[in-house]
Write a protein that holds these residues in place. Structure first.
Motif, PDB file in Angstrom:
ATOM      1  N   GLY A  36      -0.871   5.790  -6.825  1.00  0.00           N
ATOM      2  CA  GLY A  36       0.150   4.645  -6.612  1.00  0.00           C
ATOM      3  C   GLY A  36       0.262   4.227  -5.079  1.00  0.00           C
ATOM      4  O   GLY A  36      -0.154   5.173  -4.046  1.00  0.00           O
ATOM      5  N   THR A  37       0.846   3.249  -4.783  1.00  0.00           N
ATOM      6  CA  THR A  37       1.119   2.599  -3.362  1.00  0.00           C
ATOM      7  C   THR A  37       2.415   2.481  -3.100  1.00  0.00           C
ATOM      8  O   THR A  37       3.314   2.120  -3.760  1.00  0.00           O
ATOM      9  CB  THR A  37       0.611   1.066  -3.527  1.00  0.00           C
ATOM     10  OG1 THR A  37      -0.877   1.119  -3.721  1.00  0.00           O
ATOM     11  CG2 THR A  37       0.882   0.717  -1.845  1.00  0.00           C
ATOM     12  N   VAL A  89       7.285   3.853  -5.655  1.00  0.00           N
ATOM     13  CA  VAL A  89       5.772   3.784  -5.547  1.00  0.00           C
ATOM     14  C   VAL A  89       5.385   2.896  -6.718  1.00  0.00           C
ATOM     15  O   VAL A  89       5.727   2.760  -7.780  1.00  0.00           O
ATOM     16  CB  VAL A  89       5.088   5.024  -6.076  1.00  0.00           C
ATOM     17  CG1 VAL A  89       3.652   5.142  -6.193  1.00  0.00           C
ATOM     18  CG2 VAL A  89       5.446   6.151  -4.808  1.00  0.00           C
ATOM     19  N   SER A  90       4.541   2.083  -6.719  1.00  0.00           N
ATOM     20  CA  SER A  90       3.766   1.071  -7.357  1.00  0.00           C
ATOM     21  C   SER A  90       2.728   1.629  -8.132  1.00  0.00           C
ATOM     22  O   SER A  90       1.781   1.955  -7.261  1.00  0.00           O
ATOM     23  CB  SER A  90       3.528  -0.199  -6.612  1.00  0.00           C
ATOM     24  OG  SER A  90       2.794  -1.250  -7.745  1.00  0.00           O
ATOM     25  N   VAL A  91       2.645   1.809  -9.036  1.00  0.00           N
ATOM     26  CA  VAL A  91       1.513   2.701  -9.994  1.00  0.00           C
ATOM     27  C   VAL A  91       0.113   2.009  -9.999  1.00  0.00           C
ATOM     28  O   VAL A  91       0.173   0.691 -10.470  1.00  0.00           O
ATOM     29  CB  VAL A  91       2.103   3.025 -11.394  1.00  0.00           C
ATOM     30  CG1 VAL A  91       0.952   3.850 -12.058  1.00  0.00           C
ATOM     31  CG2 VAL A  91       3.324   3.872 -11.320  1.00  0.00           C
ATOM     32  N   LEU A  92      -0.800   2.558  -9.692  1.00  0.00           N
ATOM     33  CA  LEU A  92      -2.045   1.898  -9.700  1.00  0.00           C
ATOM     34  C   LEU A  92      -2.863   2.369 -11.022  1.00  0.00           C
ATOM     35  O   LEU A  92      -3.471   1.505 -11.732  1.00  0.00           O
ATOM     36  CB  LEU A  92      -3.052   2.364  -8.484  1.00  0.00           C
ATOM     37  CG  LEU A  92      -2.394   1.844  -7.304  1.00  0.00           C
ATOM     38  CD1 LEU A  92      -3.343   2.391  -6.114  1.00  0.00           C
ATOM     39  CD2 LEU A  92      -2.512   0.371  -7.095  1.00  0.00           C
ATOM     40  N   LYS A 120      -0.421   0.126 -14.652  1.00  0.00           N
ATOM     41  CA  LYS A 120      -0.638  -0.365 -13.441  1.00  0.00           C
ATOM     42  C   LYS A 120       0.593  -1.473 -13.001  1.00  0.00           C
ATOM     43  O   LYS A 120       0.971  -2.432 -13.908  1.00  0.00           O
ATOM     44  CB  LYS A 120      -1.818  -1.191 -13.614  1.00  0.00           C
ATOM     45  CG  LYS A 120      -2.354  -1.820 -12.087  1.00  0.00           C
ATOM     46  CD  LYS A 120      -3.621  -2.420 -12.157  1.00  0.00           C
ATOM     47  CE  LYS A 120      -4.180  -3.171 -10.978  1.00  0.00           C
ATOM     48  NZ  LYS A 120      -4.431  -2.289  -9.903  1.00  0.00           N
ATOM     49  N   THR A 160       6.572   0.310 -11.311  1.00  0.00           N
ATOM     50  CA  THR A 160       7.151   0.928 -10.171  1.00  0.00           C
ATOM     51  C   THR A 160       7.991   2.350 -10.785  1.00  0.00           C
ATOM     52  O   THR A 160       8.549   2.462 -11.542  1.00  0.00           O
ATOM     53  CB  THR A 160       8.474   0.221  -9.756  1.00  0.00           C
ATOM     54  OG1 THR A 160       9.158  -0.337 -10.302  1.00  0.00           O
ATOM     55  CG2 THR A 160       7.494  -0.941  -8.758  1.00  0.00           C
ATOM     56  N   SER A 166      -1.681   4.079  -0.186  1.00  0.00           N
ATOM     57  CA  SER A 166      -1.765   4.618  -1.580  1.00  0.00           C
ATOM     58  C   SER A 166      -2.199   6.141  -1.447  1.00  0.00           C
ATOM     59  O   SER A 166      -3.042   6.677  -0.654  1.00  0.00           O
ATOM     60  CB  SER A 166      -2.948   3.953  -2.229  1.00  0.00           C
ATOM     61  OG  SER A 166      -2.696   2.747  -2.226  1.00  0.00           O
TER      62      SER A 166
END
Length: 125
Positions: free
Chosen positions: A24-25, A42-45, A60, A63, A81
């Motif tokens: 995540g970023t 965190v924004s999940v990748l 994806k 959050t 990330s």
């Protein structure tokens, strides 16, 4: 912090012992007052192991709010990330303790994490 701020092991050795594994970023980090935990959003990748976090699929773009019990670690920078391997707290929320396995994310790790997520974790951590 009562615990050492140091990760040990590798992606492989930490995968099964962690409650959740994701890339995540970091969108924001707040450390808070000394006696209170901090938080990271965190924004999940990619999600490789959910551990009951309740993240919708596909993950994806979702959050996630991670509790940081130690103000000093893990060191997270806004906009960077990471591969994040953590635990579930008593309230069911995501927790990154000082000894959590957190490393900067590199695209080469995606295949390794994908392969690890397909293996059963029972028996050996």
């Amino acid at each position: 912090c009562p615990q050492r701020c140091r990760r040990a092991g590798t992606l492989q050795s930490n995968f099964c012992s962690s409650d959740f594994v994701l890339t995540g970023t970091v969108k924001s980090v707040s450390r808070g007052p000394p006696q209170e935990p901090g938080w990271a959003v965190v924004s999940v990748l990619s999600l490789y192991k959910s551990g009951g976090l309740g993240i919708p699929q596909p993950a994806k773009g979702a959050t996630l709010r991670l509790q940081l019990p130690c103000r000093l670690c893990p060191v997270l920078k806004k906009g960077s990330s990471y591969v994040l391997m953590g635990r579930l707290g008593g309230d069911g929320g995501a927790l990154l303790p000082p000894d959590a396995f957190v490393v900067p994310y590199r695209p080469q790790q995606q295949q390794v994490l994908g392969n690890l997520s397909k293996r059963p974790c029972r028996g050996s951590p």
